[in-house]
Design an enzyme around this catalytic site. Structure first.
Site, PDB file in Angstrom:
ATOM      1  N   ARG A   1      79.862  80.427  31.794  1.00 43.57           N
ATOM      2  CA  ARG A   1      80.966  79.799  31.035  1.00 43.57           C
ATOM      3  C   ARG A   1      81.302  78.419  31.620  1.00 43.57           C
ATOM      4  O   ARG A   1      80.907  77.399  31.090  1.00 43.57           O
ATOM      5  CB  ARG A   1      82.198  80.725  31.031  1.00 43.57           C
ATOM      6  CG  ARG A   1      83.264  80.348  30.007  1.00 43.57           C
ATOM      7  CD  ARG A   1      84.188  79.233  30.416  1.00 43.57           C
ATOM      8  NE  ARG A   1      84.908  79.508  31.660  1.00 43.57           N
ATOM      9  CZ  ARG A   1      85.597  78.593  32.333  1.00 43.57           C
ATOM     10  NH1 ARG A   1      85.672  77.351  31.897  1.00 43.57           N
ATOM     11  NH2 ARG A   1      86.194  78.895  33.471  1.00 43.57           N
ATOM     12  N   ASP A   2      81.990  78.389  32.752  1.00 45.80           N
ATOM     13  CA  ASP A   2      82.377  77.107  33.358  1.00 45.80           C
ATOM     14  C   ASP A   2      81.126  76.287  33.655  1.00 45.80           C
ATOM     15  O   ASP A   2      81.096  75.069  33.465  1.00 45.80           O
ATOM     16  CB  ASP A   2      83.163  77.393  34.651  1.00 45.80           C
ATOM     17  CG  ASP A   2      83.927  76.193  35.163  1.00 45.80           C
ATOM     18  OD1 ASP A   2      83.358  75.090  35.137  1.00 45.80           O
ATOM     19  OD2 ASP A   2      85.075  76.350  35.595  1.00 45.80           O
TER      20      ASP A   2
ATOM     21  N   HIS B   1      89.646  79.464  42.315  1.00 40.04           N
ATOM     22  CA  HIS B   1      88.614  78.888  41.444  1.00 40.04           C
ATOM     23  C   HIS B   1      88.445  77.434  41.901  1.00 40.04           C
ATOM     24  O   HIS B   1      89.227  76.562  41.534  1.00 40.04           O
ATOM     25  CB  HIS B   1      89.107  78.978  39.996  1.00 40.04           C
ATOM     26  CG  HIS B   1      88.199  78.376  38.974  1.00 40.04           C
ATOM     27  ND1 HIS B   1      87.312  79.120  38.220  1.00 40.04           N
ATOM     28  CD2 HIS B   1      88.044  77.099  38.548  1.00 40.04           C
ATOM     29  CE1 HIS B   1      86.668  78.333  37.383  1.00 40.04           C
ATOM     30  NE2 HIS B   1      87.089  77.088  37.565  1.00 40.04           N
TER      31      HIS B   1
ATOM     32  N   HIS C   1      86.463  73.983  42.432  1.00 42.95           N
ATOM     33  CA  HIS C   1      85.375  73.050  42.110  1.00 42.95           C
ATOM     34  C   HIS C   1      85.033  72.248  43.362  1.00 42.95           C
ATOM     35  O   HIS C   1      85.902  71.983  44.196  1.00 42.95           O
ATOM     36  CB  HIS C   1      85.786  72.146  40.942  1.00 42.95           C
ATOM     37  CG  HIS C   1      85.735  72.859  39.626  1.00 42.95           C
ATOM     38  ND1 HIS C   1      84.649  72.789  38.787  1.00 42.95           N
ATOM     39  CD2 HIS C   1      86.610  73.699  39.029  1.00 42.95           C
ATOM     40  CE1 HIS C   1      84.872  73.544  37.712  1.00 42.95           C
ATOM     41  NE2 HIS C   1      86.063  74.113  37.836  1.00 42.95           N
TER      42      HIS C   1
ATOM     43  N   CYS D   1      84.822  70.728  33.829  1.00 42.99           N
ATOM     44  CA  CYS D   1      85.722  70.923  32.674  1.00 42.99           C
ATOM     45  C   CYS D   1      85.646  69.657  31.832  1.00 42.99           C
ATOM     46  O   CYS D   1      85.952  68.570  32.306  1.00 42.99           O
ATOM     47  CB  CYS D   1      87.157  71.165  33.133  1.00 42.99           C
ATOM     48  SG  CYS D   1      88.322  71.210  31.748  1.00 42.99           S
TER      49      CYS D   1
ATOM     50  N   ASN E   1      81.431  74.179  40.152  1.00 46.17           N
ATOM     51  CA  ASN E   1      82.180  75.164  40.938  1.00 46.17           C
ATOM     52  C   ASN E   1      81.497  75.359  42.276  1.00 46.17           C
ATOM     53  O   ASN E   1      80.315  75.057  42.427  1.00 46.17           O
ATOM     54  CB  ASN E   1      82.150  76.527  40.220  1.00 46.17           C
ATOM     55  CG  ASN E   1      83.166  76.595  39.125  1.00 46.17           C
ATOM     56  OD1 ASN E   1      82.839  76.324  37.983  1.00 46.17           O
ATOM     57  ND2 ASN E   1      84.376  76.928  39.471  1.00 46.17           N
TER      58      ASN E   1
HETATM   59  P1  HMG Z   1      93.528  73.370  17.584  1.00 47.39           P
HETATM   60  O1  HMG Z   1      92.728  72.338  16.842  1.00 47.39           O
HETATM   61  O2  HMG Z   1      94.938  73.058  17.974  1.00 47.39           O
HETATM   62  O3  HMG Z   1      93.474  74.773  16.791  1.00 47.39           O
HETATM   63  O4  HMG Z   1      92.705  73.743  18.892  1.00 47.39           O
HETATM   64  P2  HMG Z   1      94.339  75.295  15.588  1.00 47.39           P
HETATM   65  O5  HMG Z   1      95.016  76.529  16.016  1.00 47.39           O
HETATM   66  O6  HMG Z   1      95.169  74.168  14.995  1.00 47.39           O
HETATM   67  O7  HMG Z   1      93.215  75.685  14.520  1.00 47.39           O
HETATM   68  C1  HMG Z   1      92.346  74.692  13.956  1.00 47.39           C
HETATM   69  C2  HMG Z   1      91.090  75.369  13.433  1.00 47.39           C
HETATM   70  O8  HMG Z   1      90.375  75.910  14.544  1.00 47.39           O
HETATM   71  C3  HMG Z   1      91.365  76.548  12.492  1.00 47.39           C
HETATM   72  O9  HMG Z   1      90.277  76.611  11.576  1.00 47.39           O
HETATM   73  C4  HMG Z   1      91.276  77.748  13.406  1.00 47.39           C
HETATM   74  O10 HMG Z   1      90.912  78.940  12.750  1.00 47.39           O
HETATM   75  C5  HMG Z   1      90.165  77.313  14.348  1.00 47.39           C
HETATM   76  P3  HMG Z   1      90.436  76.046  10.074  1.00 47.39           P
HETATM   77  O11 HMG Z   1      91.609  76.792   9.496  1.00 47.39           O
HETATM   78  O12 HMG Z   1      90.702  74.571  10.249  1.00 47.39           O
HETATM   79  O13 HMG Z   1      89.090  76.353   9.483  1.00 47.39           O
HETATM   80  N1  HMG Z   1      90.292  77.977  15.653  1.00 47.39           N
HETATM   81  C6  HMG Z   1      89.262  78.525  16.322  1.00 47.39           C
HETATM   82  N2  HMG Z   1      87.956  78.623  16.049  1.00 47.39           N
HETATM   83  C7  HMG Z   1      87.188  79.283  16.960  1.00 47.39           C
HETATM   84  N3  HMG Z   1      87.674  79.818  18.106  1.00 47.39           N
HETATM   85  C8  HMG Z   1      88.976  79.703  18.406  1.00 47.39           C
HETATM   86  C9  HMG Z   1      89.821  79.039  17.488  1.00 47.39           C
HETATM   87  N4  HMG Z   1      91.144  78.785  17.508  1.00 47.39           N
HETATM   88  C10 HMG Z   1      91.413  78.131  16.381  1.00 47.39           C
HETATM   89  N5  HMG Z   1      89.430  80.246  19.536  1.00 47.39           N
HETATM   90  C11 HMG Z   1      92.111  75.304  20.609  1.00 47.39           C
HETATM   91  C12 HMG Z   1      93.239  74.651  19.816  1.00 47.39           C
HETATM   92  C13 HMG Z   1      92.737  76.087  21.720  1.00 47.39           C
HETATM   93  C14 HMG Z   1      91.324  76.217  19.677  1.00 47.39           C
HETATM   94  C15 HMG Z   1      91.182  74.196  21.152  1.00 47.39           C
HETATM   95  O14 HMG Z   1      91.960  73.270  21.867  1.00 47.39           O
HETATM   96  C16 HMG Z   1      90.111  74.726  22.059  1.00 47.39           C
HETATM   97  O15 HMG Z   1      89.196  75.418  21.627  1.00 47.39           O
HETATM   98  N6  HMG Z   1      90.186  74.405  23.350  1.00 47.39           N
HETATM   99  C17 HMG Z   1      89.277  74.944  24.356  1.00 47.39           C
HETATM  100  C18 HMG Z   1      89.093  73.964  25.455  1.00 47.39           C
HETATM  101  C19 HMG Z   1      88.195  74.531  26.524  1.00 47.39           C
HETATM  102  O16 HMG Z   1      87.466  75.482  26.327  1.00 47.39           O
HETATM  103  N7  HMG Z   1      88.228  73.854  27.693  1.00 47.39           N
HETATM  104  C20 HMG Z   1      87.399  74.238  28.815  1.00 47.39           C
HETATM  105  C21 HMG Z   1      87.820  75.516  29.454  1.00 47.39           C
HETATM  106  S1  HMG Z   1      89.207  75.333  30.539  1.00 47.39           S
HETATM  107  C22 HMG Z   1      88.480  74.985  32.079  1.00 47.39           C
HETATM  108  O17 HMG Z   1      87.333  74.696  32.159  1.00 47.39           O
HETATM  109  C23 HMG Z   1      89.304  75.158  33.330  1.00 47.39           C
HETATM  110  C24 HMG Z   1      88.971  76.457  34.067  1.00 47.39           C
HETATM  111  O18 HMG Z   1      87.612  76.497  34.457  1.00 47.39           O
HETATM  112  C25 HMG Z   1      89.849  76.619  35.307  1.00 47.39           C
HETATM  113  C26 HMG Z   1      89.857  75.405  36.229  1.00 47.39           C
HETATM  114  O19 HMG Z   1      88.799  74.837  36.521  1.00 47.39           O
HETATM  115  O20 HMG Z   1      90.955  75.088  36.671  1.00 47.39           O
HETATM  116  C27 HMG Z   1      89.217  77.685  33.176  1.00 47.39           C
HETATM  117 MG    MG Z   2      86.781  75.448  36.164  1.00 46.05          MG
END
Ligand code: HMG
Ligand code: MG
Length: 306
Positions: A16-17, A208, A210, A241, A250
């Site tokens: 994933r990450d 967690h 990095h 990220c 990581n």
């Molecule tokens: P948004 O555009 O605000 O979503 O995104 P929405 O709720 O307004 O919906 C818009 C459209 O997206 C809709 O479809 C929803 O159905 C669809 P439409 O009606 O337009 O056809 N939708 C989805 N589709 C698939 N899967 C979903 C989903 N949700 C809504 N889950 C959202 C908000 C949260 C979805 C977006 O911002 C997003 O996907 N963000 C993910 C970002 C991400 O993955 N970042 C990396 C991970 S975090 C990280 O790496 C840190 C970590 O490792 C820890 C650390 O290092 O500290 C974890």
């Molecule tokens: Mg991370």
């Protein structure tokens, strides 16, 4: 150093990450093979993907397919990162054993990463947590940018504790404290973990880390000395990220396993099989992976062939 003989609890986040930041599209078959090798290496918890919007993270677009294709067994818990209810329902459909929520201590990072303020995101997670509890699906929560934010800079320890307390109240079985951009140091880690232990039982804390500036293993050891036994790591040192500019991999699972096993602390992981997993994904990505222990073992294998 005090060693209590307790096995480390690792969460392998490479699939994933590790892969979320890659521009090379890895096929469903290659991801499945990678995860299966990680399982064979003895990893007991594997974050296999993210059920997020593909527009936001294109490399995670096929996570549902990947997770659905895995051979599920009692011996391993497959996790998926979910940012909302849509993601949670997709994760359940795919057959995950547990999910991870992500909430940053920084409002700006939350806005950029999950398109919500910290308080709105917390409200969005409340029904997700309730549904998970109803279905008996365990969930953990990342507390991101706990050591510093790429947009807001230094983050105050009480702000980290406040977010951690709220996620604990939601029912997370574990909080994974994220050094998202790898700016932490061991002194800061001691201070942060000590402050967190006032509110969170230490056996519900994970780290967690990095390795952007090469301090991840040192920070891990500091957390270990504070009693933390649960850590996230990524095979080969994959990771980053997309919404945290400059965040690199990581802490590498190979480096963690090497360091702790050589001190007599069991990780449950067979380093040789783990190296096979990293070698496989390295060739799928077509770039060298940064883990030092992985590189050393690959060089040893090369030498023994000569
Ligand atoms: P948004 O555009 O605000 O979503 O995104 P929405 O709720 O307004 O919906 C818009 C459209 O997206 C809709 O479809 C929803 O159905 C669809 P439409 O009606 O337009 O056809 N939708 C989805 N589709 C698939 N899967 C979903 C989903 N949700 C809504 N889950 C959202 C908000 C949260 C979805 C977006 O911002 C997003 O996907 N963000 C993910 C970002 C991400 O993955 N970042 C990396 C991970 S975090 C990280 O790496 C840190 C970590 O490792 C820890 C650390 O290092 O500290 C974890
Ligand atoms: Mg991370």
């Amino acid at each position: 150093m005090e060693l209590d003989g307790e096995q480390l609890r690792l969460m392998e986040v490479g699939p994933r990450d590790g892969l979320q930041n890659e521009s090379t599209q890895v096929s469903v078959a290659d991801k499945t093979q990678f995860i299966t090798l990680l399982k064979t290496a003895g990893l007991k918890r594997i974050e296999a993907g993210a059920l997020v919007h593909p527009k936001w993270i294109p490399s995670m677009a096929h996570s549902q397919e990947v997770i659905a294709s895995l051979n599920k067994s009692e011996s391993v818990s497959y996790a998926a990162l979910v940012p909302n209810m849509v993601g949670f329902e997709r994760a359940i459909e795919a057959g995950v054993h547990e999910v991870s929520l992500v909430l940053s201590v920084s409002d700006t990072h939350n806005q950029k990463n999950i398109n919500a303020s910290t308080s709105d995101a917390l409200e969005r997670y409340r029904p997700v947590a309730e549904r998970a509890i109803d279905l008996g699906v365990p969930f953990r929560a990342y507390v991101s940018c706990a050591f510093g934010c790429p947009y807001e800079g230094p983050i105050a320890v009480p702000a980290v504790v406040a977010v951690a307390e709220k996620l604990l109240e939601l029912g997370a079985y574990e909080l994974s404290i994220g050094d998202t951009i790898g700016v932490g140091n061991p002194k800061q880690t001691h201070e942060l973990v000590r402050a967190l232990k006032e509110s969170v039982p230490v056996n519900r804390l994970a780290m967690h880390l990095h390795d952007t500036r090469g301090t991840a293993l040192a920070n891990m050891l500091a957390a270990y000395q504070e009693g933390v036994r649960s850590f996230d790591s990524a095979a080969g040192g994959l990771g980053g990220c997309p919404y945290a500019p400059g965040a690199s991999g990581n802490v590498a699972t190979e480096d963690v396993v090497w360091m702790f096993e050589s001190m007599g602390i069991d990780t449950g992981v067979d380093l040789n099989v783990l190296v096979n997993a990293s070698e496989m994904i390295q060739s799928a990505l077509g770039r060298d992976l940064p883990s030092k222990a992985f590189q050393a073992m690959m060089a040893q294998r090369q030498d023994s062939k000569c």
